[in-house]
Design a protein around this motif. Structure first.
Motif, PDB file in Angstrom:
ATOM      1  N   LEU A 231       1.384   6.519  -6.921  1.00  0.00           N
ATOM      2  CA  LEU A 231       0.284   7.418  -7.285  1.00  0.00           C
ATOM      3  C   LEU A 231       0.642   8.879  -7.018  1.00  0.00           C
ATOM      4  O   LEU A 231       0.287   9.764  -7.810  1.00  0.00           O
ATOM      5  CB  LEU A 231      -0.982   7.031  -6.519  1.00  0.00           C
ATOM      6  CG  LEU A 231      -1.612   5.694  -6.924  1.00  0.00           C
ATOM      7  CD1 LEU A 231      -2.760   5.347  -6.001  1.00  0.00           C
ATOM      8  CD2 LEU A 231      -2.057   5.729  -8.373  1.00  0.00           C
ATOM      9  N   LEU A 232       1.338   9.117  -5.917  1.00  0.00           N
ATOM     10  CA  LEU A 232       1.780  10.488  -5.652  1.00  0.00           C
ATOM     11  C   LEU A 232       2.754  10.970  -6.718  1.00  0.00           C
ATOM     12  O   LEU A 232       2.703  12.128  -7.150  1.00  0.00           O
ATOM     13  CB  LEU A 232       2.437  10.579  -4.272  1.00  0.00           C
ATOM     14  CG  LEU A 232       1.520  10.644  -3.071  1.00  0.00           C
ATOM     15  CD1 LEU A 232       2.324  10.536  -1.789  1.00  0.00           C
ATOM     16  CD2 LEU A 232       0.710  11.922  -3.083  1.00  0.00           C
TER      17      LEU A 232
ATOM     18  N   LEU B 286       2.406   1.687  -3.380  1.00  0.00           N
ATOM     19  CA  LEU B 286       1.367   2.089  -4.335  1.00  0.00           C
ATOM     20  C   LEU B 286       1.009   3.565  -4.154  1.00  0.00           C
ATOM     21  O   LEU B 286       0.855   4.301  -5.134  1.00  0.00           O
ATOM     22  CB  LEU B 286       0.128   1.209  -4.165  1.00  0.00           C
ATOM     23  CG  LEU B 286      -1.030   1.514  -5.097  1.00  0.00           C
ATOM     24  CD1 LEU B 286      -0.629   1.235  -6.543  1.00  0.00           C
ATOM     25  CD2 LEU B 286      -2.246   0.704  -4.715  1.00  0.00           C
ATOM     26  N   VAL B 287       0.899   4.008  -2.912  1.00  0.00           N
ATOM     27  CA  VAL B 287       0.642   5.423  -2.634  1.00  0.00           C
ATOM     28  C   VAL B 287       1.780   6.284  -3.175  1.00  0.00           C
ATOM     29  O   VAL B 287       1.554   7.349  -3.770  1.00  0.00           O
ATOM     30  CB  VAL B 287       0.431   5.651  -1.126  1.00  0.00           C
ATOM     31  CG1 VAL B 287       0.504   7.124  -0.769  1.00  0.00           C
ATOM     32  CG2 VAL B 287      -0.894   5.062  -0.688  1.00  0.00           C
ATOM     33  N   ALA B 288       3.021   5.814  -3.000  1.00  0.00           N
ATOM     34  CA  ALA B 288       4.167   6.561  -3.517  1.00  0.00           C
ATOM     35  C   ALA B 288       4.103   6.667  -5.037  1.00  0.00           C
ATOM     36  O   ALA B 288       4.376   7.729  -5.607  1.00  0.00           O
ATOM     37  CB  ALA B 288       5.459   5.897  -3.085  1.00  0.00           C
TER      38      ALA B 288
ATOM     39  N   ALA C  24       5.594  14.048   1.345  1.00  0.00           N
ATOM     40  CA  ALA C  24       4.721  12.876   1.351  1.00  0.00           C
ATOM     41  C   ALA C  24       5.273  11.772   0.446  1.00  0.00           C
ATOM     42  O   ALA C  24       5.212  10.586   0.783  1.00  0.00           O
ATOM     43  CB  ALA C  24       3.314  13.262   0.912  1.00  0.00           C
ATOM     44  N   LEU C  25       5.822  12.170  -0.677  1.00  0.00           N
ATOM     45  CA  LEU C  25       6.393  11.203  -1.610  1.00  0.00           C
ATOM     46  C   LEU C  25       7.604  10.501  -1.004  1.00  0.00           C
ATOM     47  O   LEU C  25       7.718   9.274  -1.072  1.00  0.00           O
ATOM     48  CB  LEU C  25       6.783  11.921  -2.908  1.00  0.00           C
ATOM     49  CG  LEU C  25       7.244  11.068  -4.074  1.00  0.00           C
ATOM     50  CD1 LEU C  25       6.158  10.093  -4.481  1.00  0.00           C
ATOM     51  CD2 LEU C  25       7.607  11.954  -5.249  1.00  0.00           C
TER      52      LEU C  25
ATOM     53  N   VAL D 191       0.842  -1.210   0.000  1.00  0.00           N
ATOM     54  CA  VAL D 191       0.000   0.000   0.000  1.00  0.00           C
ATOM     55  C   VAL D 191       0.872   1.254   0.000  1.00  0.00           C
ATOM     56  O   VAL D 191       0.610   2.208  -0.736  1.00  0.00           O
ATOM     57  CB  VAL D 191      -0.970  -0.016   1.200  1.00  0.00           C
ATOM     58  CG1 VAL D 191      -1.617   1.333   1.404  1.00  0.00           C
ATOM     59  CG2 VAL D 191      -2.018  -1.087   1.006  1.00  0.00           C
ATOM     60  N   SER D 192       1.918   1.250   0.799  1.00  0.00           N
ATOM     61  CA  SER D 192       2.798   2.416   0.864  1.00  0.00           C
ATOM     62  C   SER D 192       3.499   2.663  -0.463  1.00  0.00           C
ATOM     63  O   SER D 192       3.600   3.811  -0.925  1.00  0.00           O
ATOM     64  CB  SER D 192       3.820   2.233   1.982  1.00  0.00           C
ATOM     65  OG  SER D 192       4.621   3.365   2.091  1.00  0.00           O
TER      66      SER D 192
ATOM     67  N   ALA E  20       6.401   8.077   1.733  1.00  0.00           N
ATOM     68  CA  ALA E  20       5.781   6.863   1.198  1.00  0.00           C
ATOM     69  C   ALA E  20       6.824   5.911   0.609  1.00  0.00           C
ATOM     70  O   ALA E  20       6.760   4.697   0.832  1.00  0.00           O
ATOM     71  CB  ALA E  20       4.740   7.232   0.138  1.00  0.00           C
ATOM     72  N   TRP E  21       7.791   6.421  -0.136  1.00  0.00           N
ATOM     73  CA  TRP E  21       8.833   5.567  -0.707  1.00  0.00           C
ATOM     74  C   TRP E  21       9.667   4.908   0.380  1.00  0.00           C
ATOM     75  O   TRP E  21       9.913   3.703   0.372  1.00  0.00           O
ATOM     76  CB  TRP E  21       9.768   6.352  -1.626  1.00  0.00           C
ATOM     77  CG  TRP E  21       9.255   6.582  -3.016  1.00  0.00           C
ATOM     78  CD1 TRP E  21       9.073   7.784  -3.606  1.00  0.00           C
ATOM     79  CD2 TRP E  21       8.865   5.605  -3.995  1.00  0.00           C
ATOM     80  NE1 TRP E  21       8.589   7.624  -4.880  1.00  0.00           N
ATOM     81  CE2 TRP E  21       8.457   6.293  -5.143  1.00  0.00           C
ATOM     82  CE3 TRP E  21       8.811   4.222  -3.996  1.00  0.00           C
ATOM     83  CZ2 TRP E  21       8.005   5.649  -6.284  1.00  0.00           C
ATOM     84  CZ3 TRP E  21       8.364   3.576  -5.139  1.00  0.00           C
ATOM     85  CH2 TRP E  21       7.969   4.284  -6.262  1.00  0.00           C
TER      86      TRP E  21
END
Length: 99
Positions: free
Chosen positions: A19-20, A15-17, A30-31, A12-13, A34-35
């Motif tokens: 998408l960001l 994937l969020v990275a 935030a990027l 999930v983390s 997440a990475w």
């Protein structure tokens, strides 16, 4: 924490990275969070079985060393040998064959 939860959080983390990075590339903090969070969780997922075999005293010692390194880096030269000496003396007092 179960291994499946670590894998799910890592996925999930990451994937969020992704998408960001695609839709909001100006969110640097935030990027980066997440990475790095995804990478750390993925490494924890891979090392889960090995970490379960680490003795509790070693985990406590490593956490103390980490705090010293972050807070007082110059004190590491004093604290590290003391913790090593305590580990060796504790091992000698317990005797052979005990963990």
């Amino acid at each position: 924490m179960q291994r499946r939860i670590l894998a799910l959080l890592a996925a999930v983390s990451l994937l969020v990275a992704l998408l960001l990075a695609l839709f909001w590339p100006t969110a640097d903090t935030a990027l980066a969070f997440a990475w790095r969070g995804g990478a750390i969780l993925a490494a924890a997922w891979l090392a889960y079985d090995d970490v379960q075999r680490i003795p509790n005293w070693l985990l406590l010692t490593l956490s103390v060393l980490l705090i010293v390194v972050v807070r007082w880096p110059r004190h590491l030269w004093i604290v590290a040998p003391v913790l090593l000496l305590l580990a060796v003396v504790g091992r000698l007092l317990r005797g052979p064959g005990t963990r």
